[in-house]
Design an enzyme around this catalytic site. Structure first.
Site, PDB file in Angstrom:
ATOM      1  N   ILE A 157       9.242  33.412  29.507  1.00 24.86           N
ATOM      2  CA  ILE A 157       9.967  34.627  29.906  1.00 24.86           C
ATOM      3  C   ILE A 157      11.471  34.462  29.662  1.00 24.86           C
ATOM      4  O   ILE A 157      12.133  35.344  29.100  1.00 24.86           O
ATOM      5  CB  ILE A 157       9.680  34.961  31.391  1.00 24.86           C
ATOM      6  CG1 ILE A 157       8.194  35.300  31.569  1.00 24.86           C
ATOM      7  CG2 ILE A 157      10.556  36.116  31.876  1.00 24.86           C
ATOM      8  CD1 ILE A 157       7.731  35.399  33.016  1.00 24.86           C
ATOM      9  N   ARG A 236      10.593  34.185  41.562  1.00 21.96           N
ATOM     10  CA  ARG A 236       9.940  34.063  42.865  1.00 21.96           C
ATOM     11  C   ARG A 236      11.004  34.211  43.951  1.00 21.96           C
ATOM     12  O   ARG A 236      12.115  33.670  43.828  1.00 21.96           O
ATOM     13  CB  ARG A 236       9.251  32.697  43.027  1.00 21.96           C
ATOM     14  CG  ARG A 236       7.923  32.563  42.312  1.00 21.96           C
ATOM     15  CD  ARG A 236       6.840  33.493  42.881  1.00 21.96           C
ATOM     16  NE  ARG A 236       5.590  33.453  42.126  1.00 21.96           N
ATOM     17  CZ  ARG A 236       5.257  34.295  41.156  1.00 21.96           C
ATOM     18  NH1 ARG A 236       6.070  35.265  40.800  1.00 21.96           N
ATOM     19  NH2 ARG A 236       4.082  34.198  40.559  1.00 21.96           N
ATOM     20  N   GLU A 265       7.741  38.838  50.570  1.00 19.58           N
ATOM     21  CA  GLU A 265       7.130  40.009  49.923  1.00 19.58           C
ATOM     22  C   GLU A 265       5.658  40.217  50.263  1.00 19.58           C
ATOM     23  O   GLU A 265       5.149  41.336  50.176  1.00 19.58           O
ATOM     24  CB  GLU A 265       7.299  39.934  48.398  1.00 19.58           C
ATOM     25  CG  GLU A 265       6.452  38.877  47.710  1.00 19.58           C
ATOM     26  CD  GLU A 265       6.609  38.922  46.188  1.00 19.58           C
ATOM     27  OE1 GLU A 265       7.752  38.914  45.711  1.00 19.58           O
ATOM     28  OE2 GLU A 265       5.583  38.959  45.489  1.00 19.58           O
ATOM     29  N   HIS A 297       7.736  43.681  42.732  1.00 16.17           N
ATOM     30  CA  HIS A 297       6.944  42.773  41.886  1.00 16.17           C
ATOM     31  C   HIS A 297       6.224  43.552  40.776  1.00 16.17           C
ATOM     32  O   HIS A 297       5.017  43.425  40.595  1.00 16.17           O
ATOM     33  CB  HIS A 297       5.936  41.985  42.738  1.00 16.17           C
ATOM     34  CG  HIS A 297       5.640  40.636  42.158  1.00 16.17           C
ATOM     35  ND1 HIS A 297       5.596  39.486  42.917  1.00 16.17           N
ATOM     36  CD2 HIS A 297       5.384  40.236  40.886  1.00 16.17           C
ATOM     37  CE1 HIS A 297       5.311  38.453  42.135  1.00 16.17           C
ATOM     38  NE2 HIS A 297       5.177  38.887  40.887  1.00 16.17           N
ATOM     39  N   GLN A 298       6.998  44.332  40.053  1.00 15.16           N
ATOM     40  CA  GLN A 298       6.406  45.156  39.000  1.00 15.16           C
ATOM     41  C   GLN A 298       6.804  44.711  37.601  1.00 15.16           C
ATOM     42  O   GLN A 298       6.461  45.356  36.612  1.00 15.16           O
ATOM     43  CB  GLN A 298       6.802  46.629  39.193  1.00 15.16           C
ATOM     44  CG  GLN A 298       8.265  46.949  38.852  1.00 15.16           C
ATOM     45  CD  GLN A 298       8.554  48.435  38.830  1.00 15.16           C
ATOM     46  OE1 GLN A 298       8.743  49.041  39.866  1.00 15.16           O
ATOM     47  NE2 GLN A 298       8.586  49.040  37.654  1.00 15.16           N
TER      48      GLN A 298
HETATM   49  P1  NAI Z   1       7.094  28.855  31.827  1.00 17.50           P
HETATM   50  O1  NAI Z   1       6.288  27.788  32.453  1.00 17.50           O
HETATM   51  O2  NAI Z   1       6.817  29.271  30.418  1.00 17.50           O
HETATM   52  O3  NAI Z   1       8.660  28.459  31.893  1.00 17.50           O
HETATM   53  C1  NAI Z   1       9.290  27.964  33.020  1.00 17.50           C
HETATM   54  C2  NAI Z   1      10.499  27.151  32.554  1.00 17.50           C
HETATM   55  O4  NAI Z   1      11.274  26.823  33.713  1.00 17.50           O
HETATM   56  C3  NAI Z   1      10.120  25.825  31.864  1.00 17.50           C
HETATM   57  O5  NAI Z   1      10.800  25.747  30.637  1.00 17.50           O
HETATM   58  C4  NAI Z   1      10.580  24.759  32.865  1.00 17.50           C
HETATM   59  O6  NAI Z   1      11.038  23.577  32.221  1.00 17.50           O
HETATM   60  C5  NAI Z   1      11.723  25.479  33.564  1.00 17.50           C
HETATM   61  N1  NAI Z   1      12.072  24.975  34.889  1.00 17.50           N
HETATM   62  C6  NAI Z   1      11.255  24.516  35.867  1.00 17.50           C
HETATM   63  N2  NAI Z   1      11.970  24.203  36.960  1.00 17.50           N
HETATM   64  C7  NAI Z   1      13.277  24.475  36.662  1.00 17.50           C
HETATM   65  C8  NAI Z   1      14.501  24.344  37.366  1.00 17.50           C
HETATM   66  N3  NAI Z   1      14.522  23.895  38.620  1.00 17.50           N
HETATM   67  N4  NAI Z   1      15.634  24.705  36.747  1.00 17.50           N
HETATM   68  C9  NAI Z   1      15.610  25.169  35.470  1.00 17.50           C
HETATM   69  N5  NAI Z   1      14.495  25.301  34.744  1.00 17.50           N
HETATM   70  C10 NAI Z   1      13.337  24.958  35.336  1.00 17.50           C
HETATM   71  O7  NAI Z   1       6.986  30.098  32.822  1.00 17.50           O
HETATM   72  P2  NAI Z   1       7.203  31.642  32.474  1.00 17.50           P
HETATM   73  O8  NAI Z   1       5.918  32.227  31.986  1.00 17.50           O
HETATM   74  O9  NAI Z   1       8.434  31.803  31.672  1.00 17.50           O
HETATM   75  O10 NAI Z   1       7.415  32.246  33.952  1.00 17.50           O
HETATM   76  C11 NAI Z   1       8.562  31.939  34.719  1.00 17.50           C
HETATM   77  C12 NAI Z   1       8.365  32.477  36.121  1.00 17.50           C
HETATM   78  O11 NAI Z   1       8.352  33.897  36.112  1.00 17.50           O
HETATM   79  C13 NAI Z   1       7.013  32.139  36.764  1.00 17.50           C
HETATM   80  O12 NAI Z   1       7.020  30.838  37.314  1.00 17.50           O
HETATM   81  C14 NAI Z   1       6.878  33.187  37.817  1.00 17.50           C
HETATM   82  O13 NAI Z   1       7.489  32.716  39.003  1.00 17.50           O
HETATM   83  C15 NAI Z   1       7.690  34.356  37.269  1.00 17.50           C
HETATM   84  N6  NAI Z   1       6.836  35.506  36.925  1.00 17.50           N
HETATM   85  C16 NAI Z   1       7.141  36.711  37.501  1.00 17.50           C
HETATM   86  C17 NAI Z   1       6.399  37.841  37.210  1.00 17.50           C
HETATM   87  C18 NAI Z   1       6.750  39.177  37.793  1.00 17.50           C
HETATM   88  O14 NAI Z   1       5.995  40.135  37.632  1.00 17.50           O
HETATM   89  N7  NAI Z   1       7.893  39.316  38.485  1.00 17.50           N
HETATM   90  C19 NAI Z   1       5.226  37.771  36.325  1.00 17.50           C
HETATM   91  C20 NAI Z   1       5.020  36.466  35.730  1.00 17.50           C
HETATM   92  C21 NAI Z   1       5.803  35.388  36.047  1.00 17.50           C
END
Ligand code: NAI
Length: 333
Positions: A157, A236, A265, A297-298
């Protein structure tokens, strides 16, 4: 025909699962209620799979009852699995699958939408013009072009978000323990966490919530930021200490806040509470600021993401029903 019992089923879930091409292989039973110990007995003994969402509680007790009912698969139609006792599932021999990624662009684009709403005040303009008030007073915005955007977490993302912001003509700086080589070569300068906080005009959070980074945004880290920073959180709620952010909003240290997630939430989001008295004073205080935008959360909620969620979920159940193995990324037990 394999039976799948759904919990927390909303009209949009029903629609996307019913129109999926694999739907004719299954018999769906859609239940609107959350799954928990109080309702697990409603699962029909003939169910092959139970399909659950983020707020369903799959405790050891619930999983034990599912096992007795001969349920073989718990299919999570989301990425997170903190609500499932995976050890209990292993113990009872129930397979657990999930949807590891669904349209990262959907979430990235929502983060941009929140930013553009806040910086150009389109939410206020919309209401104002409907009342035939065409005055511009109070609608002054700022350009994104030329601003420094700080991104925390450049996974799927965060990466999509960086590319969009680079397209706006922003300088993009980022912190991630595992920098992305493609992004570094294209448009992103990787810096330390503190440097990103110090340089960003706009900060967007795209890392997962872990035990180590809970309350990443707190009074101490806010003090490091530029006065008048804008913060967007689509990751989150627990990444932000909401009370500290409210203090900083009152002082003007934070100029704009856009959140699609909130630490409490669970009691609010995905429900219509418009006729209720909400006992959570913190969210009420947040929503009272004119420079704060809250969505429920959309960020993931696009046609493309919903279609992908239905597709991956049914494909996994289909493979498991035939004794085949879905991709390792999908399987949790
Ligand atoms: P991903 O696993 O592809 O990427 C997460 C990145 O964060 C990784 O590159 C990791 O190295 C990095 N990371 C981990 N801890 C960190 C820290 N303390 N500081 C800096 N970087 C750190 O995950 P993706 O798919 O990009 O999703 C990210 C987050 O988005 C999810 O964990 C979820 O919480 C949130 N999300 C929200 C949604 C929504 O509808 N609002 C839907 C889907 C995901």
């Amino acid at each position: 025909m394999f039976k799948v019992t759904f919990f927390s089923a909303k009209p949009y879930d029903i629609s996307f699962f019913n129109k999926n091409t694999l739907s004719d292989k299954f018999q769906f039973d859609f239940l609107e209620t959350h799954l928990g110990p109080h309702i697990v007995n409603a699962v029909d003994d003939g169910s092959f799979a139970v399909c659950a969402f983020v707020n369903d509680k799959l405790t050891s007790e619930v999983i034990g009852v599912l096992a007795k009912k001969n349920v073989k698969v718990i299919a999570l139609r989301c990425a997170g699995f903190n609500n499932v006792d995976l050890n209990a599932a292993r113990q009872y021999g129930i397979r657990v699958c999930r949807v590891p990624a669904y349209s990262p662009e959907a979430v990235a684009e929502h983060a941009v939408a929140m930013l553009l709403t806040l910086n150009r005040k389109t939410h206020k303009a919309y209401n104002r013009v409907r009342e035939q008030n065409f005055s511009l007073n109070g609608l002054l915005g700022f350009n994104l072009h030329g601003k420094t955007v700080g991104v925390i977490g450049t996974g799927k993302i965060g990466k999509a978000f960086c590319k969009i912001m680079a397209g706006f003509g922003c300088r993009v700086v980022a912190y991630d323990m595992v920098p992305d080589a493609e992004l570094a070569s294209l448009c992103v300068a990787y810096l330390s966490f503190n440097e990103v906080l110090q340089q960003a005009d706009i900060l967007s959070l795209h890392c997962p919530l872990t035990a180590e980074n809970e309350y990443l945004i707190n009074a101490d880290t806010i003090r490091m930021m530029k006065p008048g920073v804008s913060i967007i959180n689509t990751s989150r709620g627990g990444l932000i200490n909401t009370n500290d952010v409210i203090d900083a909003l009152k002082l003007g240290q934070i100029a704009y806040l856009g959140i699609d997630v909130y630490e409490q939430e669970e009691k609010l989001f995905f429900k219509d509470l418009s006729a209720n008295i909400i006992p959570d004073d913190t969210i009420q205080r947040l929503m009272s600021f004119p420079n704060v935008l809250v969505t429920g959360h959309q960020a993931f909620f696009t046609q493309e993401a919903m279609a992908q969620i239905a597709d991956v979920t049914l494909n996994s159940i289909d493979l498991l029903s035939k004794g085949s193995e879905p991709d390792a990324a999908v399987m949790l037990t």
